[in-house]
Design an enzyme around this catalytic site. Structure first.
Site, PDB file in Angstrom:
ATOM      1  N   THR A   1      45.628 123.045 -10.378  1.00  0.00           N
ATOM      2  CA  THR A   1      47.024 122.683 -10.091  1.00  0.00           C
ATOM      3  C   THR A   1      47.714 123.912  -9.520  1.00  0.00           C
ATOM      4  O   THR A   1      47.126 125.009  -9.497  1.00  0.00           O
ATOM      5  CB  THR A   1      47.753 122.259 -11.387  1.00  0.00           C
ATOM      6  OG1 THR A   1      47.887 123.404 -12.229  1.00  0.00           O
ATOM      7  CG2 THR A   1      46.996 121.171 -12.133  1.00  0.00           C
ATOM      8  N   ASP A   2      48.947 123.749  -9.065  1.00  0.00           N
ATOM      9  CA  ASP A   2      49.673 124.896  -8.519  1.00  0.00           C
ATOM     10  C   ASP A   2      49.822 125.998  -9.564  1.00  0.00           C
ATOM     11  O   ASP A   2      49.749 127.181  -9.255  1.00  0.00           O
ATOM     12  CB  ASP A   2      51.061 124.456  -8.028  1.00  0.00           C
ATOM     13  CG  ASP A   2      50.951 123.632  -6.749  1.00  0.00           C
ATOM     14  OD1 ASP A   2      49.852 123.663  -6.136  1.00  0.00           O
ATOM     15  OD2 ASP A   2      51.924 122.966  -6.394  1.00  0.00           O
ATOM     16  N   CYS A   3      50.059 125.581 -10.814  1.00  0.00           N
ATOM     17  CA  CYS A   3      50.250 126.591 -11.860  1.00  0.00           C
ATOM     18  C   CYS A   3      48.935 127.040 -12.492  1.00  0.00           C
ATOM     19  O   CYS A   3      48.869 128.113 -13.074  1.00  0.00           O
ATOM     20  CB  CYS A   3      51.227 126.074 -12.914  1.00  0.00           C
ATOM     21  SG  CYS A   3      50.931 124.375 -13.413  1.00  0.00           S
ATOM     22  N   TYR A   4      47.899 126.194 -12.421  1.00  0.00           N
ATOM     23  CA  TYR A   4      46.577 126.549 -12.953  1.00  0.00           C
ATOM     24  C   TYR A   4      45.542 126.291 -11.861  1.00  0.00           C
ATOM     25  O   TYR A   4      44.890 125.246 -11.852  1.00  0.00           O
ATOM     26  CB  TYR A   4      46.242 125.724 -14.195  1.00  0.00           C
ATOM     27  CG  TYR A   4      47.141 125.992 -15.383  1.00  0.00           C
ATOM     28  CD1 TYR A   4      47.064 127.211 -16.053  1.00  0.00           C
ATOM     29  CD2 TYR A   4      48.034 125.041 -15.839  1.00  0.00           C
ATOM     30  CE1 TYR A   4      47.873 127.466 -17.146  1.00  0.00           C
ATOM     31  CE2 TYR A   4      48.847 125.280 -16.937  1.00  0.00           C
ATOM     32  CZ  TYR A   4      48.761 126.497 -17.579  1.00  0.00           C
ATOM     33  OH  TYR A   4      49.564 126.746 -18.662  1.00  0.00           O
ATOM     34  N   PRO A   5      45.386 127.229 -10.912  1.00  0.00           N
ATOM     35  CA  PRO A   5      44.524 126.948  -9.761  1.00  0.00           C
ATOM     36  C   PRO A   5      43.023 126.958 -10.088  1.00  0.00           C
ATOM     37  O   PRO A   5      42.226 126.436  -9.301  1.00  0.00           O
ATOM     38  CB  PRO A   5      44.872 128.072  -8.780  1.00  0.00           C
ATOM     39  CG  PRO A   5      45.451 129.170  -9.617  1.00  0.00           C
ATOM     40  CD  PRO A   5      46.092 128.515 -10.798  1.00  0.00           C
TER      41      PRO A   5
END
Lengths: 134, 395
Positions: free
Chosen positions: B129-133
């Site tokens: 995800t954007d916060c957990y790439p």
């Protein structure tokens, strides 16, 4: 005396009427508790042999002469008391009443002389504290 | 004048080193000759304990964040699936989770291995995800590398449990162990007069926040356990004759010992966890003195036939008979044995007593009493289920 043993037969002895000979020639009482032939191990017989010491010795010598391996049950079923939590799950399953628990300490007591090496305890033990050699 | 004590008074005695602490077995023997009034006067605390397989157990773990960050969605420890449907690096390992294709290793073993300080292989994947790439991690952890790891068991310490037998022709493999066919054996599962909730059957002193011994660590009662049933039939000694109350418990796994926590494998059933629990009961008055002095012959339980589809009840027995090793049913004598370890339970009751006498463990009053009058619901039959909503809710 009475001896509870596991007899291991090389496959070449399959034609030899071993039990007949033990009874007829050595006058031993033979109680077969289990008998099987395994493709990778040959034949295996769990027996009680009973008779006067001298007759028993002669009978065992006859078996050794055929190449039959003789091992006491106590060496085929072992119990790891450190691993055991003494839950008791094995006790009521044991057909030979070789396993017992009770006062004063409720720890598991294993009497190899009564063991018929059925393996029920090993399968039922939740902590896998029994080892069987077959 | 009848004796009454408060928990604060008992704690003051514990701190002063003068509290009288007995195990539930010792006080049961005392109760054969002493009256409840005498017991209330002489005894301050009674230690109870159980050590048995409790499937409804597991641990929350926070693994710590990875670089780059990863939202761990599919997680395994030593190939055993860990529930990852919580925050990014939180997970829950349930005792009965098993390694695919290997019924001999599961969540119970993961928890035991962690408690023992052994390293375990952590593998996790996320979608990125954007916060957990990050997408995946493959590394090794121990209880010392993780931030938190606490046991949180939704249902432990069952107040009584049925005896299992099997009238069918074949051997059954169950969570109550191996049940030989044609009533070949019987299996039971509590520590009888030593069992925590049989010594305080109305849960007067056990509730939310009760401090307990949990697998060697200090733990707490966190909530009424699942399947919390307080409406069971009781016998004349005031204890339920069927499985009754339960406890949800919590404690720090980093402080626990494998002496009191062990993986369990049940043939053709699966993996579980032996959990050791000790609960101190303050003897506040004569009523509690009478409760804690209950004896095995006064604690009855019900025999169930696992060989029938509905597990039919076949009769009733008591723990004195079960301990004697034989159950009588229809004139037959059936060998019986336990699934829970009395020797370990005794060790826990004694160890808890030592800690209390040493002033290292004081009692806590519950901050919330548990409900009464509860019973069990069954999962709805499809035909009787509430009107179906579209999958995914109100879309």
């Amino acid at each position: 005396m009475r001896l509870r043993s596991i007899l291991d037969f090389p496959l070449v002895t399959a034609d030899e009427p071993v039990v007949y000979v033990l009874v007829k020639r050595f006058d031993l009482i033979v109680n077969i508790l289990r008998a099987q032939i395994l493709p990778d191990r040959g034949g295996e017989l769990l027996v009680d042999l009973e008779g006067p010491d001298s007759a028993l010795e002669e009978g065992l010598a006859y078996l050794r002469g055929l190449g039959v391996g003789i091992s006491p049950v106590s060496r085929t079923v072992t119990h790891d008391a450190d691993r055991c939590v003494a839950c008791g799950g094995c006790v009521s399953l044991c057909p030979g009443k070789a396993l017992a628990m009770g006062e004063p300490d409720w720890l598991l007591r294993f009497d190899p002389d009564r063991c018929v090496a059925c393996g029920l305890c090993a399968k039922a033990c939740p902590t896998r504290s029994f080892r069987t050699l077959w | 004048m009848p004796i009454t004590k408060t928990i604060e008074e008992i704690n003051a005695r514990i701190r002063a080193g003068s509290a009288v602490v007995l195990t539930a077995e010792e006080v049961a023997r005392m109760g054969e000759t002493a009256s409840p009034a005498e017991i209330a006067a002489r005894v301050d605390v009674v230690t109870t304990a159980t050590f048995g397989p409790m499937c409804s157990s597991g641990a929350f773990i926070n693994f710590g964040h990875t670089t780059p960050g990863l939202r761990m969605e599919e997680i395994t420890l030593n190939d055993v699936p860990v529930y990852g449907g919580v925050a990014a690096v939180d997970g829950y390992i349930g005792a009965t989770s098993v390694r695919p294709g290997d019924p001999e290793y599961g969540g119970g073993h993961v928890i035991e291995d962690l408690a023992a300080g052994r390293p375990l292989r952590l593998r996790a994947r996320g979608r990125g995800t954007d916060c957990y790439p990050g997408r995946e991690v493959d590394t090794w952890i121990t209880k010392d590398t993780v931030n938190e790891i606490f046991l949180f068991n939704p249902r432990n310490a069952y107040q009584n449990y049925g005896v299992a037998v099997n009238s069918s022709a074949r051997t059954l493999h169950t969570y109550m162990g191996t049940l030989l066919g044609r009533l070949g054996n019987a299996s039971y599962a509590t520590s009888g007069e030593l069992s925590p909730l049989l010594n305080d059957p109305d849960l007067r002193t056990i509730g939310l926040g009760t401090r307990i011994f949990l697998c060697g660590a200090e733990g707490y009662v966190a909530w009424p356990g699942t399947q919390f049933h307080t409406s069971r039939e009781r016998n004349e000694h005031g204890v339920p004759v069927l499985p009754g109350a339960t406890l949800a418990v919590v404690g720090d796994l980093k402080e626990m010992s494998t002496e009191y926590l062990r993986a369990a494998v049940f043939e053709k059933y699966g993996v579980s966890l032996f959990v050791g629990i000790g609960i101190p009961i303050p003897v506040l008055d004569e009523d509690l003195a009478r409760r804690v002095s209950i004896r095995n012959e006064q604690i009855e339980t019900t025999v169930f036939d696992y060989g029938t589809p509905g597990h039919d009840a076949l009769g009733r027995t008591n723990y004195a008979r079960l301990r004697a090793g034989e159950l009588e049913l229809d004139g037959r004598r059936i060998p019986c044995s336990a699934q829970s370890s009395l020797s370990r339970a005794r060790r826990i009751a004694e160890e808890l007593g030592r800690r209390i006498r040493a002033g290292a463990f004081t009692l806590s009053a519950p901050v919330m009493a548990f409900p009464t009058g509860t019973s069990l619901r069954r999962c709805p039959d499809p035909a009787a289920a509430p009107a179906a909503a579209p999958l995914g809710g109100a879309k």
